[in-house]
Design a protein around this motif. Structure first.
Motif, mmCIF file in Angstrom:
data_model
loop_
_atom_site.group_PDB
_atom_site.id
_atom_site.type_symbol
_atom_site.label_atom_id
_atom_site.label_comp_id
_atom_site.label_asym_id
_atom_site.label_seq_id
_atom_site.Cartn_x
_atom_site.Cartn_y
_atom_site.Cartn_z
ATOM 1 N N MET A 7 0.425 0.917 -15.520
ATOM 2 C CA MET A 7 0.750 0.991 -14.103
ATOM 3 C C MET A 7 0.673 -0.434 -13.571
ATOM 4 O O MET A 7 -0.375 -1.072 -13.643
ATOM 5 N N ASP A 8 1.774 -0.932 -13.057
ATOM 6 C CA ASP A 8 1.877 -2.314 -12.602
ATOM 7 C C ASP A 8 1.866 -2.339 -11.079
ATOM 8 O O ASP A 8 2.752 -1.790 -10.435
ATOM 9 N N PHE A 9 0.831 -2.972 -10.513
ATOM 10 C CA PHE A 9 0.682 -3.101 -9.062
ATOM 11 C C PHE A 9 0.762 -4.566 -8.639
ATOM 12 O O PHE A 9 0.206 -4.961 -7.619
ATOM 13 N N ILE A 10 1.419 -5.422 -9.430
ATOM 14 C CA ILE A 10 1.371 -6.868 -9.226
ATOM 15 C C ILE A 10 1.767 -7.273 -7.809
ATOM 16 O O ILE A 10 1.101 -8.090 -7.192
ATOM 17 N N TYR A 11 2.827 -6.727 -7.269
ATOM 18 C CA TYR A 11 3.238 -7.158 -5.932
ATOM 19 C C TYR A 11 2.438 -6.458 -4.832
ATOM 20 O O TYR A 11 2.239 -7.009 -3.769
ATOM 21 N N PHE A 12 1.978 -5.256 -5.102
ATOM 22 C CA PHE A 12 1.285 -4.476 -4.076
ATOM 23 C C PHE A 12 -0.213 -4.794 -4.103
ATOM 24 O O PHE A 12 -1.032 -4.015 -4.562
ATOM 25 N N VAL A 13 -0.558 -5.959 -3.581
ATOM 26 C CA VAL A 13 -1.934 -6.451 -3.622
ATOM 27 C C VAL A 13 -2.856 -5.594 -2.760
ATOM 28 O O VAL A 13 -3.959 -5.249 -3.169
ATOM 29 N N GLY A 61 1.097 4.892 -1.869
ATOM 30 C CA GLY A 61 0.944 3.456 -2.092
ATOM 31 C C GLY A 61 2.054 2.926 -2.970
ATOM 32 O O GLY A 61 2.851 3.688 -3.511
ATOM 33 N N GLY A 62 2.088 1.627 -3.125
ATOM 34 C CA GLY A 62 3.167 0.979 -3.847
ATOM 35 C C GLY A 62 2.862 0.755 -5.314
ATOM 36 O O GLY A 62 1.746 0.432 -5.692
ATOM 37 N N VAL A 63 3.891 0.924 -6.144
ATOM 38 C CA VAL A 63 3.811 0.685 -7.586
ATOM 39 C C VAL A 63 5.047 -0.108 -7.983
ATOM 40 O O VAL A 63 6.164 0.270 -7.628
ATOM 41 N N VAL A 102 -7.630 3.487 -8.820
ATOM 42 C CA VAL A 102 -6.906 2.274 -9.236
ATOM 43 C C VAL A 102 -6.843 1.235 -8.114
ATOM 44 O O VAL A 102 -6.169 0.218 -8.251
ATOM 45 N N LYS A 103 -7.535 1.476 -7.010
ATOM 46 C CA LYS A 103 -7.463 0.561 -5.872
ATOM 47 C C LYS A 103 -7.859 -0.864 -6.256
ATOM 48 O O LYS A 103 -7.249 -1.830 -5.803
ATOM 49 N N ALA A 104 -8.836 -0.998 -7.122
ATOM 50 C CA ALA A 104 -9.297 -2.332 -7.533
ATOM 51 C C ALA A 104 -8.258 -3.091 -8.353
ATOM 52 O O ALA A 104 -8.407 -4.284 -8.583
ATOM 53 N N PHE A 105 -7.191 -2.429 -8.784
ATOM 54 C CA PHE A 105 -6.178 -3.076 -9.611
ATOM 55 C C PHE A 105 -4.991 -3.579 -8.796
ATOM 56 O O PHE A 105 -3.969 -3.964 -9.358
ATOM 57 N N GLY A 106 -5.107 -3.586 -7.450
ATOM 58 C CA GLY A 106 -4.061 -4.169 -6.613
ATOM 59 C C GLY A 106 -3.795 -5.599 -7.072
ATOM 60 O O GLY A 106 -4.717 -6.365 -7.298
ATOM 61 N N GLY A 107 -2.534 -5.952 -7.263
ATOM 62 C CA GLY A 107 -2.170 -7.282 -7.737
ATOM 63 C C GLY A 107 -2.303 -7.443 -9.237
ATOM 64 O O GLY A 107 -2.157 -8.542 -9.756
#
Length: 116
Positions: A44-50, A105-107, A76-81
């Motif tokens: 799960m990639d949250f790179i842009y959704f910090v 939320g954003g992914v 997974v909130k701690a994995f923002g960005g």
């Protein structure tokens, strides 16, 4: 602009919908796999959704006309960005994967990797 292993990324990469404040709200995305296959891991990639990634997610796989939980509801909130990787310990072959975000939320990306 963020550079990922898959090229440049920006705010229009990925998916996100309007926020909901309804109790128990969740969002789902269905991913049809190219063929029925055993899954090794899911990223799960949250790179842009910090600051706007989901609080929690769960992942289900569709096999033999039934949905099987392959990733229990997980914070997974701690994995923002960042990227969160889930190892899948199920040898069943799946046709589809369903990601459920709680509440929303954003992914950027969902990457499904097959077993060799």
């Amino acid at each position: 602009q963020i550079i990922s292993p898959f090229g440049p990324m920006h705010m229009f990469d990925g998916f996100e919908s309007a926020r909901s404040r309804e109790k128990g709200h969740c969002e789902e995305v269905l991913i049809q796999l190219a063929k029925s296959i055993a899954v090794n891991r899911i990223e799960m990639d949250f790179i842009y959704f910090v600051n706007n990634n989901p609080l929690e997610i769960s992942i289900l796989g569709f096999s033999n006309n039934e949905w099987i939980t392959i990733v229990e509801r997980t914070n997974v909130k701690a994995f923002g960005g960042n990227v969160r990787e889930f190892k899948i310990r199920n040898d069943r072959k799946f046709d589809q994967v369903k990601v459920i975000a709680f509440p929303d939320g954003g992914v950027n990306r969902v990457r499904v990797f097959a077993k060799a």
